[in-house]
Structures are given as C-alpha cells and as structure tokens.
Design a protein around this motif. Structure first.
Motif, PDB file in Angstrom:
ATOM      1  N   PHE B 132      57.703 -42.958 -42.605  1.00 15.96           N
ATOM      2  CA  PHE B 132      56.990 -41.683 -42.355  1.00 15.96           C
ATOM      3  C   PHE B 132      55.823 -41.523 -43.425  1.00 15.96           C
ATOM      4  CE2 PHE B 132      60.902 -39.931 -39.994  1.00 15.96           C
ATOM      5  CZ  PHE B 132      60.527 -40.769 -38.801  1.00 15.96           C
ATOM      6  N   VAL B 133      55.784 -42.001 -44.334  1.00 15.64           N
ATOM      7  CA  VAL B 133      54.361 -41.724 -45.392  1.00 15.64           C
ATOM      8  C   VAL B 133      53.190 -41.961 -44.495  1.00 15.64           C
ATOM      9  CG1 VAL B 133      53.131 -42.816 -47.105  1.00 15.64           C
ATOM     10  CG2 VAL B 133      55.531 -42.176 -47.553  1.00 15.64           C
ATOM     11  N   ARG B 134      52.312 -41.139 -44.497  1.00 10.83           N
ATOM     12  CA  ARG B 134      51.031 -41.282 -43.656  1.00 10.83           C
ATOM     13  C   ARG B 134      49.986 -41.211 -44.683  1.00 10.83           C
ATOM     14  NH1 ARG B 134      53.842 -42.884 -40.676  1.00 10.83           N
ATOM     15  NH2 ARG B 134      54.341 -42.076 -38.420  1.00 10.83           N
ATOM     16  N   PHE B 135      49.197 -42.091 -44.907  1.00 17.10           N
ATOM     17  CA  PHE B 135      48.177 -42.237 -45.797  1.00 17.10           C
ATOM     18  C   PHE B 135      46.872 -41.654 -45.236  1.00 17.10           C
ATOM     19  CE2 PHE B 135      50.213 -45.944 -47.676  1.00 17.10           C
ATOM     20  CZ  PHE B 135      50.713 -45.460 -49.229  1.00 17.10           C
ATOM     21  N   ALA B 208      42.711 -38.862 -35.130  1.00 16.59           N
ATOM     22  CA  ALA B 208      42.408 -38.521 -33.679  1.00 16.59           C
ATOM     23  C   ALA B 208      42.903 -39.864 -32.868  1.00 16.59           C
ATOM     24  CB  ALA B 208      41.256 -38.251 -33.680  1.00 16.59           C
ATOM     25  N   MET B 209      42.278 -40.880 -33.282  1.00 17.34           N
ATOM     26  CA  MET B 209      42.584 -42.218 -32.782  1.00 17.34           C
ATOM     27  C   MET B 209      44.097 -42.540 -32.714  1.00 17.34           C
ATOM     28  SD  MET B 209      40.535 -44.538 -31.501  1.00 17.34           S
ATOM     29  CE  MET B 209      39.330 -45.280 -32.577  1.00 17.34           C
ATOM     30  N   TRP B 210      44.807 -42.102 -33.738  1.00 18.03           N
ATOM     31  CA  TRP B 210      46.166 -42.359 -33.740  1.00 18.03           C
ATOM     32  C   TRP B 210      46.989 -41.472 -32.856  1.00 18.03           C
ATOM     33  CZ3 TRP B 210      50.403 -44.909 -34.598  1.00 18.03           C
ATOM     34  CH2 TRP B 210      51.675 -44.441 -35.000  1.00 18.03           C
ATOM     35  N   ARG B 235      62.342 -31.490 -39.753  1.00 16.73           N
ATOM     36  CA  ARG B 235      61.814 -31.514 -41.066  1.00 16.73           C
ATOM     37  C   ARG B 235      60.900 -32.294 -41.457  1.00 16.73           C
ATOM     38  NH1 ARG B 235      66.953 -33.538 -41.519  1.00 16.73           N
ATOM     39  NH2 ARG B 235      66.982 -35.567 -42.841  1.00 16.73           N
ATOM     40  N   TYR B 236      60.621 -33.538 -41.032  1.00 13.62           N
ATOM     41  CA  TYR B 236      59.638 -34.512 -41.191  1.00 13.62           C
ATOM     42  C   TYR B 236      58.250 -34.170 -40.498  1.00 13.62           C
ATOM     43  CZ  TYR B 236      63.528 -37.518 -42.776  1.00 13.62           C
ATOM     44  OH  TYR B 236      64.675 -38.045 -43.421  1.00 13.62           O
ATOM     45  N   TRP B 237      58.347 -33.332 -39.509  1.00 14.66           N
ATOM     46  CA  TRP B 237      56.991 -33.206 -38.751  1.00 14.66           C
ATOM     47  C   TRP B 237      55.952 -32.720 -39.414  1.00 14.66           C
ATOM     48  CZ3 TRP B 237      58.105 -31.399 -33.059  1.00 14.66           C
ATOM     49  CH2 TRP B 237      59.178 -31.991 -32.440  1.00 14.66           C
ATOM     50  N   PRO B 241      51.017 -36.591 -38.373  1.00 16.17           N
ATOM     51  CA  PRO B 241      49.980 -35.788 -37.620  1.00 16.17           C
ATOM     52  C   PRO B 241      50.322 -35.789 -36.251  1.00 16.17           C
ATOM     53  CG  PRO B 241      49.132 -37.642 -38.998  1.00 16.17           C
ATOM     54  CD  PRO B 241      50.620 -37.457 -39.238  1.00 16.17           C
ATOM     55  N   GLU B 242      50.899 -36.951 -35.668  1.00  9.16           N
ATOM     56  CA  GLU B 242      50.966 -37.086 -34.092  1.00  9.16           C
ATOM     57  C   GLU B 242      52.148 -35.863 -33.633  1.00  9.16           C
ATOM     58  OE1 GLU B 242      52.055 -39.158 -36.601  1.00  9.16           O
ATOM     59  OE2 GLU B 242      53.860 -40.166 -36.169  1.00  9.16           O
ATOM     60  N   THR B 243      52.906 -35.459 -34.521  1.00 11.08           N
ATOM     61  CA  THR B 243      53.749 -34.517 -33.879  1.00 11.08           C
ATOM     62  C   THR B 243      53.101 -33.257 -33.360  1.00 11.08           C
ATOM     63  OG1 THR B 243      54.023 -33.663 -36.074  1.00 11.08           O
ATOM     64  CG2 THR B 243      55.633 -35.227 -35.333  1.00 11.08           C
ATOM     65  N   GLU B 244      51.844 -33.087 -33.830  1.00 12.29           N
ATOM     66  CA  GLU B 244      50.990 -31.919 -33.504  1.00 12.29           C
ATOM     67  C   GLU B 244      50.849 -31.791 -31.785  1.00 12.29           C
ATOM     68  OE1 GLU B 244      47.494 -31.821 -35.711  1.00 12.29           O
ATOM     69  OE2 GLU B 244      48.678 -32.218 -37.659  1.00 12.29           O
TER      70      GLU B 244
END
Lengths: 416, 279
Positions: B132-135, B208-210, B235-237, B241-244
């Motif tokens: 879940f780390v997002r760079f 945006a692409m993801w 709690r990870y959301w 970004p995709e959870t938005e």
C-alpha cells in the motif's frame, strides 16, 4: 485516441480474466528495476472484492474471432482500441515505479493471425526485460496455434504463461466459440509444459541455466455460460492438472457483458457456484480428494448450500467420527472445518498433549461444522449428532455465516 | 521487581540474556515499552543501557540454545505496538530454556498462542505496507525522486526496508512514516526521524491514469464489499488515491449492470478484422 482512453477500453476488456496471481517466481532486484519475491502482493482491491496485483490489459481488443461469451468478439459493437508496444512498456514502468503493481498481465484479441499477435506480446516482454531492465512479474497469454518458437520466446521473458481452455467441453466450444478447438489449446499447453520441464531439469544440473516461465502455467474456464455440469468442469480441471501440470485453473462465473449476444444468460453471475468450484478444486489439489468423490452421477453438480468437503462427509458418515488424537493426516484432512494448516498444527500439538475441544477452538477450527465428526480427549456431546437426521441442519447454520463473512478469506487462503 | 524500559529487539536480546544469566524469574522482572515510558513515564525504571551497565561481566560469554524459529518469531513480535510484548518474549525464552524446549509446538499454550497472534498481526502489517505504499514522483536537484508517506499499524519500517531497497534499487526514493523515515540514494539505506504527512508531496499527475485503470478493472456485476473491506480496511484509504473514486463506482454500478443485461445484440457495427496500424 490518447493513452488514457485506450487504457479505459483495454483494461475494461481484460477484466474478465480472473487471474491476478503474482507469486511463484523469484527474481532478485538490485540491477534494473523491480524484483519478484516469490510471494504475490495485492496492491489494491476493487469493490468487486478482487485484488489488483498486475496491470491487466489487452494489447488490443480488435479480434478476428467470434466467441459469443466474449465482449471483444468480432460481431460486438464494443469500442475498440490498440496500444502500441511502447505505450504498454511505458505504462508498466510508470505504474511499477509508484508501487501500484507487481507487474504486467498482457493478453490480446487475435489480430491478423495467432503468430502476429503472439509476436507483439513477446515484443512487449522483451523490451521490458532488455531495454528497461524490468525484473517485476510478467504474465503473458500463450495464444493457441501460435508457432512453438514464439511460445519459447514468451516463456523466456515471462514468469507465467496461460492458454485459456475457455469452456469446460469441446461441445461448449462448438456452441459458443466456433473458431477455437480444444485440441489446439491443449497443444499449446503441452508445449509450455515441455519447455517448463526441460528448463527445470536443466536448472537442476546447471544452476545458471535460463528459466522458462518459472511461475508455470495456468488457465481459465468460464462457467455458467453453457449447460455443462460441475462434473464436466471438475473432470476437465483434474485432467488438465495432471496432463500439463497447471499451477491453477481459474473459474470465472459468466458475467453479463456490454453488447452481449442474445443467446447468453442475461443474469447476475453465478458467484456462489464459482466459489464452490474453487473449494472443490482446492480439495483435489491439497486435500487428497478425487473429482469422483466430490461429485457423483447422482449429484453431478455441487451443492450450493454446503461446502463440498462437508457434503462429502455427510454422504460418508460411516467413516466418522475420527479421533483427532489418533487419526492419520489423510483422514484429518477430510474432516469438515479443518484446513491444511490446522492439520499440521494438530499433528505437532498431539505429540505433546492430548487434544481437547478447547484446543481446537483456539486453533480456530470451524467447530460447529467439525464437532460432530470428531472424537477428542474430553467429552464431545456433538458426536451423537452424527447419526441424527438433523445433522445437516445443525451444522449448516455455521455455513451460512461462513458465506457472509469468510468467503473471501477462504478463497485466498484455501483453508476451509 | 526490577523495571527496565526496552525499545528495540537488540536491546531486548541483551537485557534478556543478562536476566537469564542472573536467573531472574519472569515474575521478578518487568520489561516495559521504552517508546511509551519515553513520553508518559519518564522516570519509571531503568533504561536498557543503564541496566546492562550494572550487570556483572560474565554475561557476555554465556550462551543459551533456543530454536531458530523462536528468534524469527521474536523479531516480528518485537515490532508490535502492544506494551506487554517484551515481557511475553522473556517469559517464552525462560520457559524454552527451563525444561520446555518444545514449547513452540504447543500452539494452544497461552503464551505461544498470544505470541503467534502478535506475530501474525505484524506479518500482515509488513505485507500491507509493501503493497500500500504509494510513491509520488517529484523533481529534486534535477533528478527524479519518489516520495511516499505511510502510516503502519506497527513499527515495521525496519522489517520492510530491505524489500524496498531490493525492489527499487535503481530509483531515488524516500518513505516517510510517523515513526521514522527511510531513504535510498542508489547506494545505501538511511533511517531518519518520523515525519508528518504534510512533508510529502500532495500529488502526482499519473494518479489520474491509475484511477482510470482502477475504475475500468472493476466489474460492476459482482460487488463484494465485505471482501474488499476485509483486505483493504478503511484506515488505509487516506493514502491510497484510488479509494477516492469508490463511492462513485458503487453509485453507478446498478445502472451499468441494468444496461448490460437489457441490451441484446444489435450487431450494428461489427469491428473490422484488421486493426489500425501502429501510429
């Protein structure tokens, strides 16, 4: 058309392939970009409960075939797109660098010919490995009827190959996928198996011998699109597992698709049936069951209300109760509610102490299901239920809960 | 009873070794959580180093045999945030070296059960952090740098550090967490102090692409929210970004499914057999 539009079309078209596994291959990182640790990672989950591990896309959804169950068949009016090799390479690297994915799962509609299509897939993998130094996971579709040298090249770059069996029987193919033949699909599987075996024996002799699809091959079967029974499905799976040493058979409940052919069932996908098939598949691979024990001529389909091991135990009550302190591993594996990991724990534990019900509950055995089938060191009143007509009812209540809350976990761990 | 504040696995190992040599029964020693006492109980007990300084010299030569699997277990349990972890580990060590060498095989024993449970929670946490780390990409001193901010349940930064160093060896990257930070400059890993979320970049154009990919790979005909929430708890959301877009996807799903099932083939515009040539 810009890359984002293409991505929308070509990811949408690829999502009916259920596989998203990224495990079973090890590539050390360090030089270049990425690694594969042997353990798959799910980087996200969509609201359909499925994991997002790989960038799963088609190179193109143009297709010369007319498989009725497929959203990309030539007669469908679905919007079409085609990625360039460059675009796929760039997208994979960009996503990977941000830790969105473990790698790429690339499939394609058939354009021009199986050979031409396979060449394009191989080219993407080759460029990722050679030009980008990419060491993440790559899963490529192996296209039936493509030349063997292209399959060889694909296995050289990819971690996993898969040729889809599509439907349980040849007669189903005739009905829904007139351009595809079971014999051609199996020929590709046989080629993959041959090269995987060869590479493995080479590697036993020379440590540095090049790998060939080190994560092996898998396949997918669409279920519920034809009348084939679970017996047909499991028989086909069992055969494929032995003949081609597949790592996995994926079952994909036929799901309504946009622009569907009117001959197909227009209803919600049979998710519960798919779940039961996965359980049955697990029984064959990890629990020592034969397909013929799981489904019978009298009941050719799996019972949707019971997990298949439970159903088998109810049909074979004469073999129970099993003494948890004495039974051998094979028999413990057949007790409903006890999974493979708990069998291993029980075997160790009982060398040191006599196992009681309290121990089993601590191991998180599904006691409600398991209890009537077991003898423990203490008094287990539930065992008297074994001869009761109410047994199924009494144990099934637990089943209901399992469906509501545990189905997803089970599907990933295979413990049930 | 002697009270000693312990922070890391290495400290615990030193302290435990000395206590074992001194024959301290687990009931006679209280190994407190050094991270807690630092802020809440500044004066309680000894620190690990002051305790060690007072111990007789002979300890260094003593040697205890414990199963390798215990050390593996202990390294994970040590990263748990639960306050009682150091005492539990010492109790296990004591029992393993006092007539119960097979203790770890008794998985239903109270102490073993608890240790395995905490180990499982930490393992899961390391797994989730790797996933879940997002760079986010930024440019620093004219070069590409990837920065992420992440909040883990337990203190797992050091457990996952080798994974990120191996996987992203050819990139400059930094992972910031409230506990500590981790930085890779193509040559070596450096650990630094914790950092707030505001110190990480707040956008990346590729997101945006993801999100487009995430939306397109979702199948509206098979919603299984329990499965998603079990594997990706809320709690990870905040850092995914995709959870938005999940709410939108769910809101539109019934309509999309209804359209698909209603529509029959019209075959109005079959695709040509040839696709356009690469542009």
């Amino acid at each position: 058309m810009d890359v984002r539009n293409k991505l929308e079309i070509l990811a949408d078209a690829a999502k009916y392939d259920a596989s998203c596994a990224s495990s079973g291959s090890k590539r050390k990182g360090g030089a270049g970009l990425g690694n594969s640790t042997g353990v798959g990672l799910c980087h996200s989950y969509t609201p359909d409960g499925r994991c997002v591990s790989l960038l799963k896309i088609l190179l193109t959804n143009y297709c010369i075939y007319d498989c009725r169950f497929c959203v990309n068949r030539v007669s469908s009016s679905t919007p079409r797109a085609r990625f360039t090799v460059d675009e796929v390479v760039r997208l994979t690297i960009d996503f990977y660098k941000r830790n969105y994915i473990e790698g790429l799962f690339l499939s394609s509609g058939i354009i021009r010919s199986p050979d031409y299509t396979m060449e394009q897939l191989v080219e993407v993998a080759r460029r990722l490995r050679l030009e980008q130094g990419f060491r993440g996971y790559i899963h490529l579709k192996a296209i039936p009827l493509a030349a063997e040298e292209l399959i060889v090249a694909a296995g050289h770059w990819a971690d996993r190959l898969s040729a889809n069996i599509e439907l349980p029987r040849q007669s189903d193919l005739q009905q829904l996928a007139p351009d595809k033949k079971r014999i051609d699909i199996e020929q590709t599987m046989a080629q993959v198996r041959g090269h995987v075996d060869e590479a493995q024996s080479e590697r036993r002799r020379f440590h540095k011998a090049p790998p060939f699809a080190p994560a092996g091959q898998s396949t997918q079967m669409v279920i519920g699109a034809t009348r084939s029974t679970d017996t047909d499905i499991l028989r086909t799976s069992a055969e494929l597992y032995t003949k081609y040493r597949l790592r996995r058979v994926y079952y994909s409940a036929f799901s309504p698709i946009p622009h569907a052919d009117s001959r197909l069932p227009a209803k919600s996908p049979p998710l519960l049936r798919e779940h039961r098939l996965y359980q049955a598949d697990w029984l064959m691979r990890f629990y020592g069951f034969e397909a013929t024990e799981i489904v019978t001529p009298k009941a050719p389909n799996l019972d949707l209300n019971l997990d298949p091991k439970h159903a088998w135990a109810l049909r074979n009550r004469g073999l129970f109760p099993v003494d948890v302190n004495k039974a051998d591993r094979e028999m413990l594996l057949r007790v409903p509610g006890i999974g493979t990991r708990n069998v291993a724990r029980i075997l160790k534990l009982r060398m040191h102490r006599a196992i009681r019900l309290k121990d089993l509950s601590r191991l998180r055995v599904a006691l409600k299901r398991a209890k009537p089938f077991l003898v423990t060191a203490d008094h287990n009143p539930a065992v008297f239920l074994l001869d009761s007509e109410r047994l199924q009812k009494r144990t099934q209540a637990g089943e209901r809960q399992l469906l509501l809350f545990d189905a997803a976990k089970e599907a990933t761990t295979g413990e049930f | 009873m002697s009270e000693i504040a312990v922070k890391t696995f290495d400290q615990w190992r030193e302290v435990a070794r000395c206590a074992l040599v001194a024959g301290s029964d687990p009931a006679a020693i209280d190994l407190q959580d050094g991270w807690q006492s630092q802020t809440i109980l500044p004066l309680a007990g000894n620190t690990a180093s002051s305790f060690l300084a007072e111990m007789p010299i002979q300890q260094a030569t003593s040697d205890f045999k414990v199963p390798r699997s215990f050390l593996k277990l202990a390294r994970y349990v040590a990263c748990h945030r639960v306050v009682d972890r150091w005492n539990l580990l010492y109790r296990l060590l004591w029992r393993l070296t006092h007539a119960e060498p097979q203790l770890l095989e008794i998985s239903t024993d109270d102490d073993v059960y608890l240790a395995r449970k905490w180990e499982r929670q930490v393992r899961r946490d390391t797994h989730k952090m790797k996933a879940f780390v997002r760079f986010r990409r930024c440019i620093q001193e004219d070069r590409e740098w990837f920065v992420a901010w992440y909040r883990s349940d337990h203190r797992v930064v050091r457990l996952v550090a080798p994974f990120f160093a191996d996987r992203f060896a050819s990139m400059h990257w930094t992972i910031l967490t409230p506990d500590e930070s981790l930085c890779w400059d193509l040559h070596e890993l450096r650990f630094g102090p914790g950092a707030p979320r505001s110190s990480a970049p707040n956008r990346d154009d590729l997101e945006a692409m993801w999100k487009s990919y995430y939306a397109s790979t979702f199948n509206p005909a098979r919603i299984k929210l329990n499965a998603m929430n079990a594997e990706m708890p809320r709690r990870y959301w905040p850092t995914l970004p995709e959870t938005e877009i999940i709410d939108d996807l769910l809101a539109n799903a019934p309509r999309r499914v209804a359209e698909m099932t209603k529509e029959s083939t019209r075959c109005s515009r079959p695709a040509s057999h040839e696709s356009p040539v690469d542009s």
